[in-house]
Design a protein around this motif. Sequence first.
Motif, PDB file in Angstrom:
ATOM      1  N   ASP A 141       0.831  -1.298   0.108  1.00 39.46           N
ATOM      2  CA  ASP A 141      -0.187   0.003  -0.060  1.00 39.46           C
ATOM      3  C   ASP A 141       0.696   1.313   0.033  1.00 39.46           C
ATOM      4  O   ASP A 141       2.128   1.217   0.405  1.00 39.46           O
ATOM      5  CB  ASP A 141      -0.741  -0.173   1.142  1.00 39.46           C
ATOM      6  CG  ASP A 141      -1.937  -1.200   1.074  1.00 39.46           C
ATOM      7  OD1 ASP A 141      -2.039  -1.558   0.090  1.00 39.46           O
ATOM      8  OD2 ASP A 141      -2.276  -1.636   2.366  1.00 39.46           O
ATOM      9  N   LYS A 142       0.445   2.373  -0.878  1.00 41.84           N
ATOM     10  CA  LYS A 142       1.190   3.565  -0.704  1.00 41.84           C
ATOM     11  C   LYS A 142       2.668   3.289  -1.136  1.00 41.84           C
ATOM     12  O   LYS A 142       3.385   3.772  -0.410  1.00 41.84           O
ATOM     13  CB  LYS A 142       0.984   4.380   0.675  1.00 41.84           C
ATOM     14  CG  LYS A 142      -0.203   4.562   1.009  1.00 41.84           C
ATOM     15  CD  LYS A 142      -0.277   5.392   2.242  1.00 41.84           C
ATOM     16  CE  LYS A 142      -1.845   5.674   2.872  1.00 41.84           C
ATOM     17  NZ  LYS A 142      -1.788   6.474   4.255  1.00 41.84           N
ATOM     18  N   PRO A 143       2.766   2.889  -2.317  1.00 40.60           N
ATOM     19  CA  PRO A 143       4.110   2.438  -2.860  1.00 40.60           C
ATOM     20  C   PRO A 143       4.977   3.706  -3.204  1.00 40.60           C
ATOM     21  O   PRO A 143       4.165   4.950  -3.607  1.00 40.60           O
ATOM     22  CB  PRO A 143       3.955   1.692  -4.020  1.00 40.60           C
ATOM     23  CG  PRO A 143       2.451   2.157  -4.539  1.00 40.60           C
ATOM     24  CD  PRO A 143       1.654   2.234  -3.245  1.00 40.60           C
ATOM     25  N   PHE A 144       6.102   3.804  -2.991  1.00 44.36           N
ATOM     26  CA  PHE A 144       7.157   4.930  -3.700  1.00 44.36           C
ATOM     27  C   PHE A 144       7.372   4.424  -5.217  1.00 44.36           C
ATOM     28  O   PHE A 144       7.797   3.395  -5.608  1.00 44.36           O
ATOM     29  CB  PHE A 144       8.122   5.109  -2.899  1.00 44.36           C
ATOM     30  CG  PHE A 144       9.006   6.232  -3.204  1.00 44.36           C
ATOM     31  CD1 PHE A 144       8.768   7.436  -2.642  1.00 44.36           C
ATOM     32  CD2 PHE A 144      10.290   6.104  -3.865  1.00 44.36           C
ATOM     33  CE1 PHE A 144       9.506   8.503  -3.037  1.00 44.36           C
ATOM     34  CE2 PHE A 144      11.006   7.193  -4.253  1.00 44.36           C
ATOM     35  CZ  PHE A 144      10.652   8.480  -3.841  1.00 44.36           C
ATOM     36  N   VAL A 145       7.183   5.563  -6.249  1.00 44.81           N
ATOM     37  CA  VAL A 145       7.185   5.200  -7.610  1.00 44.81           C
ATOM     38  C   VAL A 145       8.168   5.986  -8.095  1.00 44.81           C
ATOM     39  O   VAL A 145       8.536   7.232  -7.539  1.00 44.81           O
ATOM     40  CB  VAL A 145       5.853   5.354  -8.240  1.00 44.81           C
ATOM     41  CG1 VAL A 145       5.895   5.298  -9.775  1.00 44.81           C
ATOM     42  CG2 VAL A 145       4.680   4.787  -7.750  1.00 44.81           C
ATOM     43  N   VAL A 146       9.044   5.399  -8.948  1.00 39.93           N
ATOM     44  CA  VAL A 146      10.042   6.267  -9.937  1.00 39.93           C
ATOM     45  C   VAL A 146      10.053   5.766 -11.236  1.00 39.93           C
ATOM     46  O   VAL A 146       9.659   4.726 -11.491  1.00 39.93           O
ATOM     47  CB  VAL A 146      11.611   5.668  -9.255  1.00 39.93           C
ATOM     48  CG1 VAL A 146      11.692   6.250  -7.650  1.00 39.93           C
ATOM     49  CG2 VAL A 146      11.896   4.080  -9.477  1.00 39.93           C
TER      50      VAL A 146
END
Length: 403
Positions: A141-146
Amino acid sequence: IPRVIDRKQWNMVALGSAQRVRALNLFLHDIYHQQDILKANIIPELQILTHEAYQPHMYQHSLKGRIYSQISGIDVIRDSKGEFYVLEDNLRTPSGVSYMLECRKISQKLMPKIFEQSKIAGIEQYPQLLKEILIENAHVDKPFVVVLTPGRFNSAYYEHAFLAREMNVPLVTSRDLFVDDSKVYVKTIRGRQRVDVIYRRVDDAYLDPLCFKPESTLGVPGLMSAYLQNNVLIANAPGTGVADDKSIYPYVDKMIHFYLGEQPILKNVPTYQCRNQQDLSYVLAHLDQLVVKEAQGSGGYGMLIGPQASKQQIEFFREKILAAPHLYIAQPTLDLSVSPTLTNFGIAERHIDLRPFVLSSPYRTEIVQGGLTRVAMQPGSLVVNSSQGGGIKDTWVVDNLHS
């Protein structure tokens, strides 16, 4: 001059594109798991398992919702009779969406009154939709995306930077990422930050020097180890390229029957596989009438357009095909539809195609109502790729165009 599409026609193109992507994702899951379609002899086993884009590392690795291609671009053409055909499927790192979005901004600035008066479908929500789809495919949940880019010398770097900015996520190169204990981190001014989703615009071969090309400086050592332990999501998945090879394209209709039990909504262009002796004989005898393409080719490179080629070019291609038949396919020369286009000599007809972008998560499929219309800028040319001098048009989806 925009390209205008009636909503009913657009709906058919959108439904047909989504149907193909569903079948192609199921195909990718199958070839890396049970391999039912190979056991049923619908597609030759050797053609898949010896394919250069097939990644043995992905064998028995299960993905959330069986989604391998989160971002797909389906190239659609229309012939002189008004029939829609899929020209090819792009599932590796499909590009061009930034041109679609920027083209719309230009249209709105140049023709504000038309936009006020007409009910033209909006496309500006694409970056937000892309971010949502990436988040829905994540393992947390609430992933950090790049967004992972090869760097500023890549021809599509503008798009990488554009999408990162529009999604409000970091744009990174391999130098910004590292793997520790099979987890991926990005270096920031506040220290390291765990990365959960990588929207990669780097080809498979360069993703991880420990797993693929050891000399690659574009990848991240240990990335595949983190990926295979579900500690990070890579979109699109490694090994996805098997499904958009031009020698696999002729089987997509059969995939739709096999996995979905449905009739294909969009037609395939009849395709000759030079790896088959009968097809090879026909192709060699009719090179002056056919379009010949490299099965692994992209960007309009490595093509022969028979009716427009010189005898020297045809003989050159004959030798190339005979040297490695399995690397080539051929198709009839379709009479692509045309659109009025502003040229240096006034308004003239130019050939076009359309690339709708299909976003897939375990929970939904999204297609913004409009795509990238590519234009062959040379008179009579059938090559629309921007890398070959092609141009672009804004694509308007409107109600009741023909009423």
